[in-house]
Each structure stands twice: as structure tokens, then as C-alpha cells.
Motif scaffolding. Structure first.
Motif, mmCIF file in Angstrom:
data_model
loop_
_atom_site.group_PDB
_atom_site.id
_atom_site.type_symbol
_atom_site.label_atom_id
_atom_site.label_comp_id
_atom_site.label_asym_id
_atom_site.label_seq_id
_atom_site.Cartn_x
_atom_site.Cartn_y
_atom_site.Cartn_z
ATOM 1 N N VAL A 1 0.974 -0.603 -0.478
ATOM 2 C CA VAL A 1 0.023 0.275 0.397
ATOM 3 C C VAL A 1 1.232 1.167 0.101
ATOM 4 C CG1 VAL A 1 -1.486 1.036 1.609
ATOM 5 C CG2 VAL A 1 -2.068 -1.295 0.909
ATOM 6 N N ILE A 2 2.080 1.706 0.799
ATOM 7 C CA ILE A 2 2.639 2.425 0.836
ATOM 8 C C ILE A 2 3.467 2.520 -0.318
ATOM 9 C CG2 ILE A 2 4.861 3.367 2.355
ATOM 10 C CD1 ILE A 2 2.192 3.775 4.002
ATOM 11 N N LEU A 3 3.501 1.352 -0.491
ATOM 12 C CA LEU A 3 4.764 1.851 -2.425
ATOM 13 C C LEU A 3 3.292 2.183 -3.514
ATOM 14 C CD1 LEU A 3 6.784 -1.641 -2.150
ATOM 15 C CD2 LEU A 3 7.568 0.352 -2.096
ATOM 16 N N ARG A 4 2.459 2.183 -3.688
ATOM 17 C CA ARG A 4 1.614 2.815 -4.136
ATOM 18 C C ARG A 4 1.553 4.316 -3.687
ATOM 19 N NH1 ARG A 4 -1.750 -1.118 -4.340
ATOM 20 N NH2 ARG A 4 -3.193 0.146 -2.677
ATOM 21 N N ARG A 5 0.898 3.883 -2.609
ATOM 22 C CA ARG A 5 0.182 5.153 -2.382
ATOM 23 C C ARG A 5 1.068 6.841 -2.551
ATOM 24 N NH1 ARG A 5 -3.079 5.125 3.177
ATOM 25 N NH2 ARG A 5 -0.762 4.957 3.832
ATOM 26 N N GLU A 6 2.431 6.219 -2.133
ATOM 27 C CA GLU A 6 3.500 7.614 -1.517
ATOM 28 C C GLU A 6 4.415 7.702 -2.516
ATOM 29 O OE1 GLU A 6 5.192 6.843 2.159
ATOM 30 O OE2 GLU A 6 3.016 7.087 3.328
ATOM 31 N N ALA B 1 16.836 1.285 0.873
ATOM 32 C CA ALA B 1 16.374 2.398 -0.563
ATOM 33 C C ALA B 1 16.687 1.528 -1.487
ATOM 34 C CB ALA B 1 16.625 3.804 -0.085
ATOM 35 N N SER B 2 17.821 0.959 -2.058
ATOM 36 C CA SER B 2 18.140 0.048 -3.089
ATOM 37 C C SER B 2 17.469 -0.900 -3.116
ATOM 38 C CB SER B 2 19.768 -0.129 -3.422
ATOM 39 O OG SER B 2 20.760 0.894 -2.855
ATOM 40 N N ALA B 3 16.927 -1.712 -2.554
ATOM 41 C CA ALA B 3 16.332 -2.775 -2.452
ATOM 42 C C ALA B 3 15.158 -2.785 -3.171
ATOM 43 C CB ALA B 3 16.075 -3.486 -1.177
ATOM 44 N N PHE B 4 14.754 -1.552 -2.980
ATOM 45 C CA PHE B 4 13.420 -1.371 -3.177
ATOM 46 C C PHE B 4 13.169 -0.188 -4.527
ATOM 47 C CE2 PHE B 4 11.839 -2.969 0.757
ATOM 48 C CZ PHE B 4 10.529 -3.677 -0.159
ATOM 49 N N SER B 5 14.298 0.169 -4.822
ATOM 50 C CA SER B 5 14.256 1.314 -6.360
ATOM 51 C C SER B 5 13.991 3.011 -6.087
ATOM 52 C CB SER B 5 13.512 0.424 -7.639
ATOM 53 O OG SER B 5 14.497 -0.739 -7.417
ATOM 54 N N LEU B 6 14.588 3.370 -4.842
ATOM 55 C CA LEU B 6 13.350 4.287 -4.297
ATOM 56 C C LEU B 6 15.393 5.151 -3.589
ATOM 57 C CD1 LEU B 6 11.323 3.384 -1.390
ATOM 58 C CD2 LEU B 6 10.980 3.658 -3.564
ATOM 59 N N ILE C 1 9.970 2.762 4.346
ATOM 60 C CA ILE C 1 9.381 1.971 4.374
ATOM 61 C C ILE C 1 10.409 1.338 4.962
ATOM 62 C CG2 ILE C 1 10.774 0.329 2.609
ATOM 63 C CD1 ILE C 1 8.050 1.794 1.933
ATOM 64 N N ALA C 2 11.666 1.867 5.577
ATOM 65 C CA ALA C 2 12.497 1.280 5.971
ATOM 66 C C ALA C 2 11.798 1.306 7.754
ATOM 67 C CB ALA C 2 13.468 2.576 6.732
ATOM 68 N N SER C 3 11.013 2.201 8.379
ATOM 69 C CA SER C 3 10.361 2.022 9.698
ATOM 70 C C SER C 3 9.574 0.655 9.825
ATOM 71 C CB SER C 3 10.464 3.499 9.828
ATOM 72 O OG SER C 3 8.940 3.597 9.034
ATOM 73 N N ILE C 4 9.174 1.085 8.812
ATOM 74 C CA ILE C 4 8.159 -0.721 8.655
ATOM 75 C C ILE C 4 9.323 -2.462 8.566
ATOM 76 C CG2 ILE C 4 6.499 -2.394 7.595
ATOM 77 C CD1 ILE C 4 5.443 0.786 5.964
ATOM 78 N N ILE C 5 9.928 -1.820 7.835
ATOM 79 C CA ILE C 5 11.148 -3.087 7.774
ATOM 80 C C ILE C 5 11.788 -3.539 9.120
ATOM 81 C CG2 ILE C 5 12.673 -4.238 6.736
ATOM 82 C CD1 ILE C 5 11.664 -3.152 4.198
ATOM 83 N N GLN C 6 12.171 -2.410 9.610
ATOM 84 C CA GLN C 6 13.404 -2.092 10.618
ATOM 85 C C GLN C 6 11.955 -2.953 12.443
ATOM 86 O OE1 GLN C 6 14.732 1.373 11.043
ATOM 87 N NE2 GLN C 6 16.485 0.514 9.357
#
Length: 218
Positions: free
Chosen positions: A163-168, A198-203, A209-214
Motif C-alpha cells: 500500500v505504501i509503495l503504491r500510495r507514496e 532504499a536500493s532494494a526497493f529502487s527508491l 519503508i525502512a521504519s516498517i521493515i525495521q
């Protein structure tokens, strides 16, 4: 495609571990939206050790800090939703919360019978759990434990990231691809570095994204 060669470790894939109950009690943020003081809220924190439990009397904005930071939100369907002018009160608030934050766990509770709600209101189909306000502390605690385990599982993290990747960021990735990225980050300890994420998600910037994964992996 993101650069897989940023990782060096080719060892056997490790499974992402589940959080222990004590870990969940330390990191899960639980919010009650209730216009009246409710003893259960204090008991969940004081007697059962859930460290991050709070209450607000109503929601002024879906983007307010308490909403954004919470993982589980309990909504008393009576007496709330007024500040955002929902005609159907807490029920309208629940629908709005689920639309804005599909990854968050929402619990509907009320002192009245929910028979009509079951039959007529979409909120009943959107919530992750329903309780009577007169339910025992055990029932509230059991619900918190179940939803906390779900909130911090890999599947929920993947859905949240999608959702975050699509929305943000305007990026469409399917859940299988996101799962693989997270698993690779975990196996190669890339989740500790925002640039690697960031590199992993091409950002250009990992940001939320980092805070969610961590939160899932650390």
C-alpha cells in the motif's frame, strides 16, 4: 529490478522469526478511541504489561500522530466520530480508518447490541474483531494478543508495504516480490541500513519503508 549484488551472503535462507509475547508487549501501540474513561484500558497496561496503551476522546484527523503510530485501534462506536462529522459516529470513523490504513487492526466495541450493525453497516465487515464493552478483561487481552501477533507478522508487513509503495511512491509490486526483498534484507542484515533498503526497493530515500521493515525485523 533492484541490485541483488548489494548482498554478499549466499548462505541458506533463514526464516524470519516470530515475535515473542514479551517483545510484542514492548513494541505494540494500542489506541482506544472512547469519549469516556474505561477501566479495561488501565488494566491492559497495568496488569498485563502492554506498555504502549493510550486513549483519546475522539479523532480530529486521520493523520494525527496517535492514529498514525498505532498498530491496534479500539473504537467505541458510541460518542465518537463527532469531530470529523461522521453522521454514523464511530461506525463512520471505522470505515474511514480502514480505508486510510488497511494494515492497521481495528476493533469495534459498544455497550449496546450489535445486531443491527451486523445486518446493515459496512463497518461490521471491515473490522478485525468485535467486542461488547462489557466483555471480560480476558476477552480484551486475548483480542490484543491475537491482533498484535498478526500486526507484526510478515504477511501483514508485506500488505502494508504494498500500500505504501503504491500510495507514496507510485510503485506497483506484488506481494511475492516484496516478500522476497524483505527475506533477502533479513538474511543479509540489510535491514539495518536505510540506504540498502532504499536500493532494494529502487527508491532514492527509504523513509517510512525502512521504519516498517525495521519494526518487523529488529
Amino acid at each position: 529490478m533492484w541490485p541483488f549484488n548489494i548482498f554478499k551472503n549466499k548462505a541458506k535462507v533463514k526464516k524470519i522469526p516470530s515475535r515473542t509475547l514479551d517483545e510484542l508487549k514492548n513494541i505494540t501501540k494500542i489506541l482506544f478511541v472512547d469519549d469516556k474513561a474505561f477501566k479495561v484500558i488501565d488494566n491492559i497496561k497495568e496488569k498485563n504489561g502492554w506498555k504502549n496503551v493510550s486513549r483519546i476522546v475522539d479523532v480530529e484527523s486521520l493523520s494525527q500522530t496517535e492514529i498514525q503510530e498505532s498498530h491496534i485501534i479500539f473504537v467505541d462506536i458510541q460518542g465518537v466520530g463527532k469531530k470529523m462529522n461522521f453522521k454514523d459516529g464511530g461506525l463512520g470513523l471505522i470505515v474511514a480508518l480502514k480505508k486510510e490504513y488497511p494494515d492497521k487492526k481495528i476493533v469495534m466495541y459498544s455497550a449496546e447490541s450489535q445486531g443491527q450493525i451486523d445486518a446493515f453497516h459496512p463497518a461490521a465487515e471491515l473490522v478485525d474483531a468485535r467486542l461488547r464493552k462489557t466483555a471480560s478483561l480476558y476477552e480484551f487481552i486475548s483480542t490484543v494478543e491475537r491482533l498484535a501477533k498478526e500486526a507484526f507478522c510478515l504477511d501483514n508487513c508485506v500488505k502494508h508495504l504494498k500500500v505504501i509503495l503504491r500510495r507514496e511512491f507510485g510503485i506497483e509490486k506484488d506481494e511475492t516480490e516484496i516478500t522476497k526483498i524483505i527475506t533477502d534484507l533479513y538474511n543479509n542484515e540489510g535491514y539495518t541500513n536505510q540506504n540498502t533498503i532504499a536500493s532494494a526497493f529502487s527508491l532514492s530515500n527509504a523513509g517510512s519503508i525502512a521504519s516498517i521493515i525495521q519494526l518487523l525485523l529488529m
